[in-house]
Scaffold this active site. Structure first.
Site, short mmCIF file in Angstrom:
data_model
loop_
_atom_site.label_atom_id
_atom_site.label_comp_id
_atom_site.label_asym_id
_atom_site.label_seq_id
_atom_site.Cartn_x
_atom_site.Cartn_y
_atom_site.Cartn_z
CD GLU A 41 45.76 5.09 12.89
OE1 GLU A 41 46.71 5.90 13.01
OE2 GLU A 41 45.88 3.97 12.34
CG ASP A 57 56.63 3.60 9.48
OD1 ASP A 57 57.57 3.14 8.79
OD2 ASP A 57 56.45 4.81 9.65
CE LYS A 82 66.12 7.28 5.49
NZ LYS A 82 66.34 8.72 5.82
CG ASP A 86 53.42 -2.41 1.29
OD1 ASP A 86 53.86 -2.27 2.45
OD2 ASP A 86 53.14 -1.43 0.56
CB THR A 136 43.23 -1.27 1.78
OG1 THR A 136 44.58 -1.54 1.37
CG2 THR A 136 42.97 -1.96 3.12
CG PHE A 161 48.22 1.18 0.75
CD1 PHE A 161 49.11 2.19 0.45
CD2 PHE A 161 48.72 0.01 1.29
CE1 PHE A 161 50.47 2.02 0.66
CE2 PHE A 161 50.06 -0.16 1.52
CZ PHE A 161 50.95 0.85 1.20
CD GLU A 162 46.24 -6.13 -0.13
OE1 GLU A 162 46.56 -7.31 -0.37
OE2 GLU A 162 45.49 -5.81 0.82
#
Length: 242
Positions: A97, A147, A151, A183, A220, A222-223
């Site tokens: 990370e 990520d 775009k 996701d 997580t 986030f999930e």
């Protein structure tokens, strides 16, 4: 620090090659360190931190045993990687990370949990794969919620590309698993297209697309939030067969 987004040079000169090599799939994010994260760095890094200067790793020597080995690229704040390492003390884990607070958070968690089966890099994952991880040494490589670079002009930054798939295959043992999750459906479709075309892999999905959410991948925060908002998550698993 992010890279410039200039167009790829037309020639195949050394300059063009260097430009392609330097495209990053991540950006460096600034962030304040909490006291706990700073403590994780100060106290945990000497014991659990790894650097490229150490060169190619001898994983049996590093962990003091022979065991199944998993590597996660981009572990974020480290909660899921820590949970996996705690639940599987018979396995060894390496996390990569670039976000320093995330590294500190994970190391603080490692210290609190008192586990010894996890090591951490804080640099570019491609460099770690190239310079530190022996070929055919990993049982699993995990890439969760990278990520998506949604775009179109940024799609070249997506980490899952044919060259990356080949690099991962080299590091996996025969029978080793490349596990991805995202996701973003468009990125899931991109991953599927790249991996279905990549030589030396077998898609573990029964219908040639996604696999059901694996129990071994922790849920997580986030999930969970995305799930409440109705967002989907797509898991892909590919086995190295050659």
């Amino acid at each position: 620090m992010s890279d410039s987004l200039t167009d790829k040079p037309e020639s195949d000169s050394p300059v063009a090659a260097e430009h392609r090599r330097s495209i990053k799939s991540f950006v460096m994010r600034a962030g304040r360190m909490t006291e706990a994260q700073q403590r994780g760095i100060e106290q945990g890094w000497p014991q659990f931190g790894l650097s490229l200067e150490q060169g190619r790793l001898d994983l049996d020597q590093l962990f003091g045993r022979s065991a199944p080995r998993s590597l996660e690229i981009g572990f974020g704040m480290g909660q899921s990687l820590l949970e996996m390492a705690e639940k599987a003390p018979e396995q060894d884990f390496i996390g990569i990370e670039v976000h320093r607070p995330g590294v500190g958070s994970l190391l603080n968690g490692v210290l609190k949990a008192g586990i010894s089966n996890l090591r951490v890099y804080d640099c570019d994952a491609i460099e770690v794969l190239d310079k530190a991880i022996p070929d055919a040494s990993l049982d699993r490589l995990m890439l969760f919620f990278p990520d998506p670079w949604h775009k179109k002009k940024h799609h070249k930054r997506r980490i899952v590309q044919p060259a990356f798939a080949d690099k991962v295959r080299q590091k996996l043992k025969i029978g080793g698993i490349f596990h991805m999750a995202t996701d973003w459906q468009a990125y899931a479709e991109h991953m599927l297209e790249v991996m279905n075309a990549a030589p030396g892999y077998r898609n573990l999905s029964a219908d040639g697309s996604w696999v059901p959410r694996p129990e071994e991948r922790p849920m997580t925060k986030f999930e969970r939030r995305g799930e409440r908002l109705g967002h989907g998550v797509w898991d892909l698993k590919f086995e190295r067969i050659d």
